[in-house]
Design an enzyme around this catalytic site. Structure first.
Site, PDB file in Angstrom:
ATOM      1  N   ASN A  68       4.439   6.727 -13.350  1.00 50.49           N
ATOM      2  CA  ASN A  68       4.890   7.992 -13.704  1.00 50.49           C
ATOM      3  C   ASN A  68       6.332   7.758 -14.015  1.00 50.49           C
ATOM      4  O   ASN A  68       7.123   7.139 -13.753  1.00 50.49           O
ATOM      5  CB  ASN A  68       4.895   8.712 -12.339  1.00 50.49           C
ATOM      6  N   HIS A  74       1.126   2.237 -10.009  1.00 49.36           N
ATOM      7  CA  HIS A  74       0.226   2.707  -9.119  1.00 49.36           C
ATOM      8  C   HIS A  74      -1.025   1.855  -9.649  1.00 49.36           C
ATOM      9  O   HIS A  74      -1.459   2.084 -10.746  1.00 49.36           O
ATOM     10  CB  HIS A  74       0.105   3.950  -9.044  1.00 49.36           C
ATOM     11  N   VAL A  96      10.246   7.993  -7.076  1.00 48.05           N
ATOM     12  CA  VAL A  96      11.332   6.850  -6.575  1.00 48.05           C
ATOM     13  C   VAL A  96      11.655   6.136  -7.880  1.00 48.05           C
ATOM     14  O   VAL A  96      10.810   5.828  -8.530  1.00 48.05           O
ATOM     15  CB  VAL A  96      10.230   5.966  -5.677  1.00 48.05           C
ATOM     16  N   ARG A 133       0.892  -1.137  -0.032  1.00 44.25           N
ATOM     17  CA  ARG A 133       0.127   0.118  -0.119  1.00 44.25           C
ATOM     18  C   ARG A 133       1.046   1.264   0.078  1.00 44.25           C
ATOM     19  O   ARG A 133       1.833   1.209   0.659  1.00 44.25           O
ATOM     20  CB  ARG A 133      -0.873   0.024   1.075  1.00 44.25           C
ATOM     21  N   ASP A 134       0.470   2.249  -1.045  1.00 48.88           N
ATOM     22  CA  ASP A 134       0.889   3.291  -0.889  1.00 48.88           C
ATOM     23  C   ASP A 134       0.990   4.292   0.622  1.00 48.88           C
ATOM     24  O   ASP A 134      -0.056   4.277   0.879  1.00 48.88           O
ATOM     25  CB  ASP A 134       0.591   4.470  -2.058  1.00 48.88           C
ATOM     26  N   ILE A 135       2.149   4.850   0.883  1.00 48.09           N
ATOM     27  CA  ILE A 135       2.250   5.388   2.341  1.00 48.09           C
ATOM     28  C   ILE A 135       1.283   6.852   2.365  1.00 48.09           C
ATOM     29  O   ILE A 135       1.093   7.178   3.348  1.00 48.09           O
ATOM     30  CB  ILE A 135       3.453   5.753   2.615  1.00 48.09           C
ATOM     31  N   HIS A 180       7.552   1.411 -11.026  1.00 50.22           N
ATOM     32  CA  HIS A 180       6.461   0.843 -10.318  1.00 50.22           C
ATOM     33  C   HIS A 180       5.120   1.270 -11.075  1.00 50.22           C
ATOM     34  O   HIS A 180       4.997   2.211 -11.656  1.00 50.22           O
ATOM     35  CB  HIS A 180       6.486   1.284  -8.922  1.00 50.22           C
TER      36      HIS A 180
HETATM   37  P1  AMP Z   1       6.215   8.004  -7.805  1.00 48.23           P
HETATM   38  O1  AMP Z   1       5.698   9.437  -7.529  1.00 48.23           O
HETATM   39  O2  AMP Z   1       5.398   7.439  -9.050  1.00 48.23           O
HETATM   40  O3  AMP Z   1       7.496   7.699  -8.246  1.00 48.23           O
HETATM   41  O4  AMP Z   1       5.521   7.232  -6.835  1.00 48.23           O
HETATM   42  C1  AMP Z   1       6.130   7.072  -5.557  1.00 48.23           C
HETATM   43  C2  AMP Z   1       5.066   6.643  -4.565  1.00 48.23           C
HETATM   44  O5  AMP Z   1       5.739   6.033  -3.460  1.00 48.23           O
HETATM   45  C3  AMP Z   1       4.513   7.752  -3.806  1.00 48.23           C
HETATM   46  O6  AMP Z   1       3.046   7.671  -4.191  1.00 48.23           O
HETATM   47  C4  AMP Z   1       4.635   7.828  -2.368  1.00 48.23           C
HETATM   48  O7  AMP Z   1       3.708   8.026  -1.589  1.00 48.23           O
HETATM   49  C5  AMP Z   1       4.869   6.172  -2.341  1.00 48.23           C
HETATM   50  N1  AMP Z   1       5.915   5.879  -1.381  1.00 48.23           N
HETATM   51  C6  AMP Z   1       7.164   6.619  -0.920  1.00 48.23           C
HETATM   52  N2  AMP Z   1       7.679   5.861   0.206  1.00 48.23           N
HETATM   53  C7  AMP Z   1       6.931   4.752   0.522  1.00 48.23           C
HETATM   54  C8  AMP Z   1       6.964   4.055   1.440  1.00 48.23           C
HETATM   55  N3  AMP Z   1       7.954   3.962   2.398  1.00 48.23           N
HETATM   56  N4  AMP Z   1       5.757   2.897   1.538  1.00 48.23           N
HETATM   57  C9  AMP Z   1       4.724   2.989   0.606  1.00 48.23           C
HETATM   58  N5  AMP Z   1       4.808   4.120  -0.343  1.00 48.23           N
HETATM   59  C10 AMP Z   1       5.740   4.871  -0.501  1.00 48.23           C
END
Ligand code: AMP
Length: 118
Positions: free
Chosen positions: A87, A102, A96, A29-31, A100
């Protein structure tokens, strides 16, 4: 070797709410969820961005889509619908740098794809 927060989750160095894992993919799950359901599907091989996906390895991203659809079916919202997003780099909003997917679901989703200042 690339090292991102997602690699640390894969290696169990930091906690995450993991909802699926197999040999190739981990999903958690996204944080900072942007919808009632917001799950990230991440490959276990290093691919920083969609630009870096080798043409010889379409299965890396294909597996993310298959895993996301299977999760949607398993959780019972596949027929209602959902959105998947990858993205890429700055204009895409990538933060990140391990590729990945979403998965967003759980309610009708708003429009997307418009420039921030238009
Ligand atoms: P992006 O902006 O497409 O690179 O997505 C990165 C996603 O990772 C964002 O939606 C963040 O909220 C999510 N994220 C960052 N750190 C964590 C974490 N420790 N656990 C879960 N999701 C995370």
């Amino acid at each position: 070797m690339t090292d991102t927060i997602f690699h640390k989750i894969i290696r169990r160095e930091i906690p995450a709410d993991i909802v699926f894992e197999d040999e190739h993919v981990i999903a958690f799950r996204d944080i900072a969820p942007q919808a009632p359901v917001h799950v990230l599907f991440v490959p276990k091989v290093d691919v920083a961005t969609l630009n870096d996906l080798p043409a010889s390895q379409p299965e890396v991203v294909g597996r993310l889509a298959i895993a996301a659809a299977a999760y949607a079916k398993r959780e019972g919202f596949a027929d209602d619908g959902y959105r998947v997003v990858i993205n890429c780099n700055g204009h895409g909003g990538q933060t990140v740098f391990q590729v990945h997917l979403h998965l967003l679901a759980g309610a009708p989703l708003g429009r997307f794809g418009t420039a921030r200042d238009s």
